[in-house]
Design a protein around this motif. Structure first.
Motif, PDB file in Angstrom:
ATOM      1  N   VAL A 183       9.154  -4.423  -1.974  1.00 44.49           N
ATOM      2  CA  VAL A 183       7.871  -4.327  -1.287  1.00 44.49           C
ATOM      3  C   VAL A 183       6.931  -5.467  -1.654  1.00 44.49           C
ATOM      4  CG1 VAL A 183       5.898  -2.797  -0.846  1.00 44.49           C
ATOM      5  CG2 VAL A 183       8.154  -1.814  -1.292  1.00 44.49           C
ATOM      6  N   GLY A 184       6.951  -5.895  -2.912  1.00 45.44           N
ATOM      7  CA  GLY A 184       6.038  -6.947  -3.343  1.00 45.44           C
ATOM      8  C   GLY A 184       6.607  -7.701  -4.527  1.00 45.44           C
ATOM      9  N   TYR A 237       4.757  -3.113 -15.808  1.00 40.68           N
ATOM     10  CA  TYR A 237       4.949  -2.342 -14.582  1.00 40.68           C
ATOM     11  C   TYR A 237       5.282  -0.906 -14.963  1.00 40.68           C
ATOM     12  CZ  TYR A 237       5.001  -6.887 -12.418  1.00 40.68           C
ATOM     13  OH  TYR A 237       4.646  -8.144 -12.015  1.00 40.68           O
ATOM     14  N   THR A 264      10.226   4.386  -8.312  1.00 39.76           N
ATOM     15  CA  THR A 264       9.239   3.438  -7.804  1.00 39.76           C
ATOM     16  C   THR A 264       8.682   2.623  -8.953  1.00 39.76           C
ATOM     17  OG1 THR A 264       8.630   4.992  -6.049  1.00 39.76           O
ATOM     18  CG2 THR A 264       7.114   3.170  -6.472  1.00 39.76           C
ATOM     19  N   SER A 287       5.905   0.014  -9.964  1.00 43.10           N
ATOM     20  CA  SER A 287       4.627  -0.358  -9.372  1.00 43.10           C
ATOM     21  C   SER A 287       3.745  -1.106 -10.359  1.00 43.10           C
ATOM     22  CB  SER A 287       3.907   0.888  -8.859  1.00 43.10           C
ATOM     23  OG  SER A 287       3.646   1.772  -9.922  1.00 43.10           O
ATOM     24  N   ASP A 288       2.756  -1.765  -9.774  1.00 44.73           N
ATOM     25  CA  ASP A 288       1.709  -2.458 -10.506  1.00 44.73           C
ATOM     26  C   ASP A 288       0.435  -1.681 -10.203  1.00 44.73           C
ATOM     27  OD1 ASP A 288      -0.117  -4.161 -11.611  1.00 44.73           O
ATOM     28  OD2 ASP A 288       0.242  -5.811 -10.225  1.00 44.73           O
ATOM     29  N   GLY A 289       0.124  -0.691 -10.996  1.00 44.00           N
ATOM     30  CA  GLY A 289      -0.993   0.199 -10.677  1.00 44.00           C
ATOM     31  C   GLY A 289      -0.585   1.106  -9.534  1.00 44.00           C
ATOM     32  N   ALA A 290      -1.358   1.102  -8.466  1.00 43.61           N
ATOM     33  CA  ALA A 290      -1.063   1.964  -7.318  1.00 43.61           C
ATOM     34  C   ALA A 290      -0.178   1.275  -6.284  1.00 43.61           C
ATOM     35  CB  ALA A 290      -2.377   2.398  -6.664  1.00 43.61           C
ATOM     36  N   ARG A 291       0.122   0.006  -6.490  1.00 40.53           N
ATOM     37  CA  ARG A 291       0.880  -0.768  -5.505  1.00 40.53           C
ATOM     38  C   ARG A 291       2.365  -0.763  -5.820  1.00 40.53           C
ATOM     39  NH1 ARG A 291       0.991  -7.079  -5.100  1.00 40.53           N
ATOM     40  NH2 ARG A 291       0.784  -6.718  -7.308  1.00 40.53           N
ATOM     41  N   PRO A 292       3.204  -0.129  -4.961  1.00 37.03           N
ATOM     42  CA  PRO A 292       4.647  -0.149  -5.215  1.00 37.03           C
ATOM     43  C   PRO A 292       5.222  -1.537  -4.967  1.00 37.03           C
ATOM     44  CG  PRO A 292       4.183   0.953  -3.150  1.00 37.03           C
ATOM     45  CD  PRO A 292       2.856   0.608  -3.764  1.00 37.03           C
ATOM     46  N   LEU A 293       6.192  -1.925  -5.812  1.00 36.67           N
ATOM     47  CA  LEU A 293       6.819  -3.240  -5.687  1.00 36.67           C
ATOM     48  C   LEU A 293       8.308  -3.129  -5.381  1.00 36.67           C
ATOM     49  CD1 LEU A 293       4.990  -4.839  -8.715  1.00 36.67           C
ATOM     50  CD2 LEU A 293       4.393  -5.028  -6.297  1.00 36.67           C
ATOM     51  N   ARG A 331      11.290   0.021  -4.626  1.00 43.13           N
ATOM     52  CA  ARG A 331      11.581   1.454  -4.465  1.00 43.13           C
ATOM     53  C   ARG A 331      13.087   1.601  -4.304  1.00 43.13           C
ATOM     54  NH1 ARG A 331       8.469   2.409  -0.429  1.00 43.13           N
ATOM     55  NH2 ARG A 331       6.675   2.871  -1.712  1.00 43.13           N
TER      56      ARG A 331
END
Length: 149
Positions: A73-74, A82, A97, A99-105, A107
Protein backbone atom coordinates in the motif's frame (compact mmCIF):
# COMPACT_ATOMS: atom_id res chain seq x y z
CA UNK A 1 -7.11 -8.14 20.64
CA UNK A 2 -3.48 -9.14 20.61
CA UNK A 3 -0.72 -6.63 21.41
CA UNK A 4 0.96 -5.21 18.30
CA UNK A 5 4.50 -6.17 17.34
CA UNK A 6 7.13 -3.57 16.43
CA UNK A 7 9.17 -4.17 13.27
CA UNK A 8 12.16 -2.08 12.26
CA UNK A 9 14.43 -2.40 9.22
CA UNK A 10 18.04 -1.23 8.98
CA UNK A 11 20.17 -0.32 5.99
CA UNK A 12 22.06 -3.55 6.69
CA UNK A 13 18.76 -5.48 6.32
CA UNK A 14 18.28 -3.92 2.88
CA UNK A 15 21.84 -4.75 1.86
CA UNK A 16 21.51 -8.37 3.04
CA UNK A 17 18.17 -8.80 1.27
CA UNK A 18 19.66 -7.37 -1.95
CA UNK A 19 22.50 -9.90 -1.82
CA UNK A 20 20.09 -12.78 -1.13
CA UNK A 21 17.53 -11.76 -3.78
CA UNK A 22 19.92 -10.30 -6.38
CA UNK A 23 17.60 -7.28 -6.57
CA UNK A 24 19.94 -4.32 -6.98
CA UNK A 25 17.37 -1.60 -7.65
CA UNK A 26 19.07 1.67 -6.62
CA UNK A 27 15.84 2.87 -4.97
CA UNK A 28 16.59 0.33 -2.24
CA UNK A 29 20.39 0.53 -2.16
CA UNK A 30 21.78 3.89 -3.31
CA UNK A 31 21.35 6.85 -0.94
CA UNK A 32 22.09 9.48 -3.63
CA UNK A 33 19.70 7.91 -6.14
CA UNK A 34 16.92 7.46 -3.58
CA UNK A 35 17.36 11.03 -2.31
CA UNK A 36 16.55 12.32 -5.82
CA UNK A 37 13.23 10.41 -5.91
CA UNK A 38 9.91 11.58 -4.45
CA UNK A 39 10.62 9.26 -1.47
CA UNK A 40 13.76 11.21 -0.49
CA UNK A 41 15.55 8.15 0.92
CA UNK A 42 16.07 4.42 0.44
CA UNK A 43 12.84 2.39 0.38
CA UNK A 44 12.54 -1.01 2.05
CA UNK A 45 11.86 -3.87 -0.39
CA UNK A 46 8.14 -4.65 -0.32
CA UNK A 47 8.81 -8.38 -0.21
CA UNK A 48 11.13 -7.87 2.78
CA UNK A 49 8.25 -6.13 4.57
CA UNK A 50 5.91 -8.99 3.68
CA UNK A 51 8.41 -11.59 4.93
CA UNK A 52 8.77 -9.68 8.21
CA UNK A 53 4.97 -9.80 8.59
CA UNK A 54 4.91 -13.55 8.01
CA UNK A 55 7.82 -14.15 10.39
CA UNK A 56 6.01 -12.28 13.18
CA UNK A 57 2.61 -13.91 12.53
CA UNK A 58 1.09 -15.76 15.46
CA UNK A 59 1.44 -19.51 15.56
CA UNK A 60 -1.89 -21.20 14.85
CA UNK A 61 -1.47 -24.92 15.60
CA UNK A 62 -3.63 -27.26 13.58
CA UNK A 63 -3.77 -24.88 10.62
CA UNK A 64 -2.05 -25.00 7.25
CA UNK A 65 -1.34 -22.21 4.82
CA UNK A 66 -3.62 -22.62 1.82
CA UNK A 67 -3.34 -19.19 0.15
CA UNK A 68 -1.53 -15.89 0.59
CA UNK A 69 -2.51 -12.49 -0.83
CA UNK A 70 -0.22 -9.47 -0.44
CA UNK A 71 -1.04 -5.79 -0.83
CA UNK A 72 1.75 -3.21 -0.96
CA UNK A 73 0.00 0.00 0.00
CA UNK A 74 2.80 2.44 0.80
CA UNK A 75 6.58 2.77 1.12
CA UNK A 76 8.59 1.69 4.16
CA UNK A 77 11.91 3.15 5.22
CA UNK A 78 14.90 1.99 7.26
CA UNK A 79 15.31 3.13 10.86
CA UNK A 80 11.57 3.60 11.34
CA UNK A 81 9.38 1.67 13.76
CA UNK A 82 6.37 -0.02 12.19
CA UNK A 83 3.51 -1.76 13.93
CA UNK A 84 2.28 -5.20 12.95
CA UNK A 85 -1.24 -6.09 13.97
CA UNK A 86 -3.19 -9.23 13.18
CA UNK A 87 -6.87 -10.11 13.07
CA UNK A 88 -8.58 -13.44 12.68
CA UNK A 89 -11.50 -13.25 10.28
CA UNK A 90 -14.01 -16.05 10.23
CA UNK A 91 -12.72 -19.56 10.67
CA UNK A 92 -9.76 -19.55 8.34
CA UNK A 93 -8.40 -16.09 7.48
CA UNK A 94 -5.63 -14.19 9.23
CA UNK A 95 -4.96 -10.58 8.20
CA UNK A 96 -1.56 -9.08 9.03
CA UNK A 97 -1.18 -5.33 8.65
CA UNK A 98 2.14 -3.51 8.87
CA UNK A 99 1.51 0.17 9.45
CA UNK A 100 3.08 3.51 10.23
CA UNK A 101 0.62 4.83 12.79
CA UNK A 102 -2.84 4.63 11.24
CA UNK A 103 -1.55 4.25 7.67
CA UNK A 104 -1.30 0.64 6.42
CA UNK A 105 1.77 -0.11 4.30
CA UNK A 106 1.69 -3.89 3.78
CA UNK A 107 -1.32 -6.16 4.20
CA UNK A 108 -1.05 -9.94 4.07
CA UNK A 109 -4.17 -12.11 4.06
CA UNK A 110 -3.55 -15.78 4.81
CA UNK A 111 -6.09 -18.56 4.35
CA UNK A 112 -5.41 -21.08 7.10
CA UNK A 113 -7.98 -23.87 7.09
CA UNK A 114 -7.75 -26.61 9.70
CA UNK A 115 -5.54 -29.52 8.74
CA UNK A 116 -2.10 -30.96 9.08
CA UNK A 117 0.68 -29.32 7.06
CA UNK A 118 2.25 -31.33 4.28
CA UNK A 119 5.37 -32.89 5.75
CA UNK A 120 6.49 -34.81 2.69
CA UNK A 121 9.24 -33.16 0.70
CA UNK A 122 8.55 -32.66 -2.99
CA UNK A 123 10.23 -35.11 -5.36
CA UNK A 124 13.40 -33.74 -6.83
CA UNK A 125 16.90 -34.66 -7.87
CA UNK A 126 18.64 -36.97 -5.46
CA UNK A 127 21.90 -36.10 -3.81
CA UNK A 128 23.20 -33.95 -0.98
CA UNK A 129 21.62 -30.59 -0.25
CA UNK A 130 23.57 -27.56 -1.36
CA UNK A 131 25.15 -25.33 1.30
CA UNK A 132 25.33 -22.23 -0.93
CA UNK A 133 23.24 -20.71 -3.70
CA UNK A 134 24.00 -21.57 -7.31
CA UNK A 135 24.84 -18.38 -9.19
CA UNK A 136 24.23 -19.89 -12.62
CA UNK A 137 23.33 -17.81 -15.62
CA UNK A 138 19.58 -17.00 -15.27
CA UNK A 139 19.17 -17.66 -19.01
CA UNK A 140 19.80 -21.36 -18.25
CA UNK A 141 16.82 -21.52 -15.89
CA UNK A 142 13.71 -22.77 -17.66
CA UNK A 143 10.33 -22.91 -15.92
CA UNK A 144 9.20 -26.42 -15.07
CA UNK A 145 12.60 -28.09 -15.25
CA UNK A 146 14.73 -29.61 -12.49
CA UNK A 147 18.45 -29.03 -12.37
CA UNK A 148 20.72 -31.58 -10.74
CA UNK A 149 23.52 -30.15 -8.66
Amino acid sequence: PHPPTTIRFSDDDLDLFARASHDVNPLHLDDAYAHATPFGRRVVFGVLGALACLAAAPDLPGRRLRALALEFVGPMFADTDYTLQHRLLGDDRLVLTLSDGARPLVRATLRLPPGAPDTALPAGPSGPLRAAADDSDPALLVAGTLRAC
